[in-house]
Design a protein around this motif. Sequence first.
Motif, PDB file in Angstrom:
ATOM      1  N   ALA A  34      43.719  11.852   2.007  1.00  0.00           N
ATOM      2  CA  ALA A  34      44.474  10.740   1.405  1.00  0.00           C
ATOM      3  C   ALA A  34      43.776   9.411   1.682  1.00  0.00           C
ATOM      4  O   ALA A  34      43.750   8.516   0.833  1.00  0.00           O
ATOM      5  CB  ALA A  34      45.898  10.729   1.952  1.00  0.00           C
ATOM      6  N   GLN A  35      43.184   9.293   2.888  1.00  0.00           N
ATOM      7  CA  GLN A  35      42.503   8.034   3.236  1.00  0.00           C
ATOM      8  C   GLN A  35      41.299   7.813   2.309  1.00  0.00           C
ATOM      9  O   GLN A  35      41.079   6.713   1.825  1.00  0.00           O
ATOM     10  CB  GLN A  35      42.012   8.053   4.700  1.00  0.00           C
ATOM     11  CG  GLN A  35      43.099   7.878   5.738  1.00  0.00           C
ATOM     12  CD  GLN A  35      44.029   9.089   5.814  1.00  0.00           C
ATOM     13  OE1 GLN A  35      43.627  10.217   5.521  1.00  0.00           O
ATOM     14  NE2 GLN A  35      45.279   8.862   6.161  1.00  0.00           N
ATOM     15  N   ARG A  38      42.572   6.743  -1.116  1.00  0.00           N
ATOM     16  CA  ARG A  38      43.044   5.344  -1.174  1.00  0.00           C
ATOM     17  C   ARG A  38      41.871   4.363  -1.088  1.00  0.00           C
ATOM     18  O   ARG A  38      41.876   3.315  -1.735  1.00  0.00           O
ATOM     19  CB  ARG A  38      44.044   5.082  -0.044  1.00  0.00           C
ATOM     20  CG  ARG A  38      45.421   5.712  -0.301  1.00  0.00           C
ATOM     21  CD  ARG A  38      46.422   5.261   0.753  1.00  0.00           C
ATOM     22  NE  ARG A  38      47.664   6.021   0.724  1.00  0.00           N
ATOM     23  CZ  ARG A  38      48.775   5.654   0.082  1.00  0.00           C
ATOM     24  NH1 ARG A  38      48.800   4.531  -0.613  1.00  0.00           N
ATOM     25  NH2 ARG A  38      49.867   6.391   0.128  1.00  0.00           N
ATOM     26  N   PRO A 156      50.645   3.620  -5.247  1.00  0.00           N
ATOM     27  CA  PRO A 156      49.231   3.995  -5.091  1.00  0.00           C
ATOM     28  C   PRO A 156      48.499   3.977  -6.415  1.00  0.00           C
ATOM     29  O   PRO A 156      47.275   4.092  -6.446  1.00  0.00           O
ATOM     30  CB  PRO A 156      49.282   5.428  -4.552  1.00  0.00           C
ATOM     31  CG  PRO A 156      50.691   5.649  -4.136  1.00  0.00           C
ATOM     32  CD  PRO A 156      51.543   4.757  -4.978  1.00  0.00           C
ATOM     33  N   ALA A 212      55.563   6.558  -1.706  1.00  0.00           N
ATOM     34  CA  ALA A 212      54.345   6.988  -1.001  1.00  0.00           C
ATOM     35  C   ALA A 212      53.601   5.801  -0.388  1.00  0.00           C
ATOM     36  O   ALA A 212      52.716   5.998   0.449  1.00  0.00           O
ATOM     37  CB  ALA A 212      53.416   7.742  -1.950  1.00  0.00           C
ATOM     38  N   ASN A 213      53.939   4.585  -0.802  1.00  0.00           N
ATOM     39  CA  ASN A 213      53.271   3.423  -0.210  1.00  0.00           C
ATOM     40  C   ASN A 213      54.041   2.853   0.980  1.00  0.00           C
ATOM     41  O   ASN A 213      53.629   1.861   1.547  1.00  0.00           O
ATOM     42  CB  ASN A 213      53.070   2.312  -1.257  1.00  0.00           C
ATOM     43  CG  ASN A 213      51.679   2.373  -1.850  1.00  0.00           C
ATOM     44  OD1 ASN A 213      51.004   3.387  -1.719  1.00  0.00           O
ATOM     45  ND2 ASN A 213      51.263   1.312  -2.518  1.00  0.00           N
ATOM     46  N   TRP A 216      55.396   6.005   6.658  1.00  0.00           N
ATOM     47  CA  TRP A 216      56.341   7.107   6.737  1.00  0.00           C
ATOM     48  C   TRP A 216      57.517   6.806   7.690  1.00  0.00           C
ATOM     49  O   TRP A 216      58.669   7.097   7.376  1.00  0.00           O
ATOM     50  CB  TRP A 216      55.655   8.431   7.139  1.00  0.00           C
ATOM     51  CG  TRP A 216      56.715   9.474   7.221  1.00  0.00           C
ATOM     52  CD1 TRP A 216      57.367   9.907   8.340  1.00  0.00           C
ATOM     53  CD2 TRP A 216      57.366  10.115   6.109  1.00  0.00           C
ATOM     54  NE1 TRP A 216      58.372  10.797   7.998  1.00  0.00           N
ATOM     55  CE2 TRP A 216      58.377  10.942   6.635  1.00  0.00           C
ATOM     56  CE3 TRP A 216      57.180  10.073   4.728  1.00  0.00           C
ATOM     57  CZ2 TRP A 216      59.207  11.724   5.814  1.00  0.00           C
ATOM     58  CZ3 TRP A 216      58.004  10.858   3.916  1.00  0.00           C
ATOM     59  CH2 TRP A 216      58.990  11.668   4.469  1.00  0.00           C
ATOM     60  N   GLN A 247      47.346  14.200  -2.249  1.00  0.00           N
ATOM     61  CA  GLN A 247      46.820  14.254  -0.887  1.00  0.00           C
ATOM     62  C   GLN A 247      47.770  13.565   0.089  1.00  0.00           C
ATOM     63  O   GLN A 247      47.856  13.956   1.255  1.00  0.00           O
ATOM     64  CB  GLN A 247      45.430  13.567  -0.835  1.00  0.00           C
ATOM     65  CG  GLN A 247      44.339  14.280  -1.628  1.00  0.00           C
ATOM     66  CD  GLN A 247      44.319  13.928  -3.114  1.00  0.00           C
ATOM     67  OE1 GLN A 247      45.229  13.287  -3.643  1.00  0.00           O
ATOM     68  NE2 GLN A 247      43.281  14.363  -3.819  1.00  0.00           N
ATOM     69  N   HIS A 248      48.476  12.522  -0.371  1.00  0.00           N
ATOM     70  CA  HIS A 248      49.425  11.835   0.514  1.00  0.00           C
ATOM     71  C   HIS A 248      50.501  12.795   1.007  1.00  0.00           C
ATOM     72  O   HIS A 248      50.829  12.836   2.190  1.00  0.00           O
ATOM     73  CB  HIS A 248      50.086  10.657  -0.219  1.00  0.00           C
ATOM     74  CG  HIS A 248      51.228  10.063   0.548  1.00  0.00           C
ATOM     75  ND1 HIS A 248      51.051   9.150   1.563  1.00  0.00           N
ATOM     76  CD2 HIS A 248      52.574  10.298   0.489  1.00  0.00           C
ATOM     77  CE1 HIS A 248      52.227   8.826   2.084  1.00  0.00           C
ATOM     78  NE2 HIS A 248      53.173   9.502   1.448  1.00  0.00           N
ATOM     79  N   TRP A 249      51.057  13.581   0.067  1.00  0.00           N
ATOM     80  CA  TRP A 249      52.197  14.442   0.403  1.00  0.00           C
ATOM     81  C   TRP A 249      51.762  15.701   1.124  1.00  0.00           C
ATOM     82  O   TRP A 249      52.597  16.480   1.574  1.00  0.00           O
ATOM     83  CB  TRP A 249      53.000  14.756  -0.870  1.00  0.00           C
ATOM     84  CG  TRP A 249      53.643  13.516  -1.401  1.00  0.00           C
ATOM     85  CD1 TRP A 249      53.221  12.762  -2.450  1.00  0.00           C
ATOM     86  CD2 TRP A 249      54.791  12.847  -0.857  1.00  0.00           C
ATOM     87  NE1 TRP A 249      54.042  11.661  -2.602  1.00  0.00           N
ATOM     88  CE2 TRP A 249      55.006  11.698  -1.637  1.00  0.00           C
ATOM     89  CE3 TRP A 249      55.651  13.104   0.213  1.00  0.00           C
ATOM     90  CZ2 TRP A 249      56.062  10.804  -1.384  1.00  0.00           C
ATOM     91  CZ3 TRP A 249      56.700  12.225   0.471  1.00  0.00           C
ATOM     92  CH2 TRP A 249      56.891  11.087  -0.321  1.00  0.00           C
ATOM     93  N   GLN A 251      49.750  15.452   3.831  1.00  0.00           N
ATOM     94  CA  GLN A 251      49.402  15.070   5.201  1.00  0.00           C
ATOM     95  C   GLN A 251      50.407  15.666   6.186  1.00  0.00           C
ATOM     96  O   GLN A 251      51.612  15.742   5.905  1.00  0.00           O
ATOM     97  CB  GLN A 251      49.411  13.543   5.334  1.00  0.00           C
ATOM     98  CG  GLN A 251      48.342  12.882   4.474  1.00  0.00           C
ATOM     99  CD  GLN A 251      48.428  11.373   4.530  1.00  0.00           C
ATOM    100  OE1 GLN A 251      47.603  10.733   5.133  1.00  0.00           O
ATOM    101  NE2 GLN A 251      49.445  10.811   3.908  1.00  0.00           N
TER     102      GLN A 251
END
Length: 468
Positions: A34-35, A38, A156, A212-213, A216, A247-249, A251
């Motif tokens: 995810a990094q 982004r 995102p 997602a931004n 968490w 990819q965010h979800w 993690q």
Amino acid sequence: MDQPYAYRRRELVEPDWRRLPGWRDVTAEEWESAQWQRAHCVKNVKQLRDVFGDLLDESFYADVERDQAERATMSILLPPQMVNTMVPGGVPTVEAMYADPVRRYMLPVFSDRDPVWPSHPHASRDSLHEAEMWAVEGLTHRYPTKVLAELLPTCPQYCGHCTRMDLVGNSTPTIDKHKFTLKPVDRLDAMVDYLRRSPGVRDVVVSGGDVANMPWARLESFVSRLLEIDNVRDIRLATKALMGLPQHWLQDDVRTGMERLATAARSRGVNIAIHTHVNSAQSVTPLVAKATRAMLDTGIRDVRNQGVLLRGVNDTQQDLLDLCFALQDEASILPYYFYMCDMIPGSEHWRLAVHEAQALQHAIMGYLPGFATPRMICDVPYVGKRWVDQLESYDRTRGVSYWTKNYRTSVEREDEEALTRRYPYYDPISTLPVEGQMWWRTNDAGDQVAAQRNAAASRSAAEALTGS
Ligand code: SF4
């Protein structure tokens, strides 16, 4: 006998990002981070050129640049995952990029816009009047039993047609974005406080922007506080990133955090669901399916899709059913709604007429299971969501449909005519017969609307001064 639509199961495929010159050396490990996604978003034409290089020519880049300068209501923000779903089947050419459905709405170009009526005369920022209905800053109380909590003004990825273009994203040369005034922590506290005082609210859409931004820990704390309110029975988390940045979800911290929320929700008998926003079958890739399954495995109730009907993107029976089957069969995402594109500035080339949406609703009936057959929705200003066949009357020449409603929004508590009034919604003028188009031209609709708006603004200013 052939059917109008032939169902075939289609295996999902992750397009090979190495076909794009800028990502030739990107590893699978980087791609799934995810990094990395982004950090490598495309935000401007220079970065677009770094990715596509000579595959696209200067006239295409200039078309994007001109759109940003003269028409765009959203700045460019494309995670690599989304860019990679444009022209997924091969090396992109200029022609293929122009024709691509994901490109059409995520990377707008000037030449796509309606040359005569880029905006409808009745188009407006905040076309659904959400800010007018804020109970506290960012919390829209439009329906009797449900609210929309806009937690943050970023995503995102930025969609060209974003309904919340008034507030969401960076300012563009033509749109100076409004800003929240309260500090994020105070705004969220005010929302929770309002909901604690509102026993008639049972359903909270937690949105933005895109959740997602939200860091968490902050999102989990907000949802946990909602779970403690006895009358809140449904919580829906809105995230297009499930598709744009799966990819965010995926993690670890997000998965374990969601598991804690799902467990708490189950013990209280509350439904938590994710609502995502996918408009085209080619956006549904194995990574999107994997992220969705990861979320379902946490124990949340469901993952549902709220797409937007857009011309040139998903305005045929084939497009819509391909998308619905990709979602339902391959990614476990329920096809739930398709909204008509809202009447924001610059959206005329994307918008469909109500009768076109009605025809699409008709065209998709009978292929999917009933529970997975999406409804086509018109979000009528000051009314709310209506199925496209629920209109009260329709002037097809001038493209004006009229709608009624059965509840008061928060700005109509004292309005005796709210439940008997007919509320208009407007088809794109370029879809009207010549007579209708002439009517809009000769009636100088823009001036009339401006005059009405000025009169309304003067009335509210006078009321504010007299305290009425
Ligand atoms: S993800 Fe949703 S809120 Fe964000 S830009 Fe797209 S439509 Fe707007």
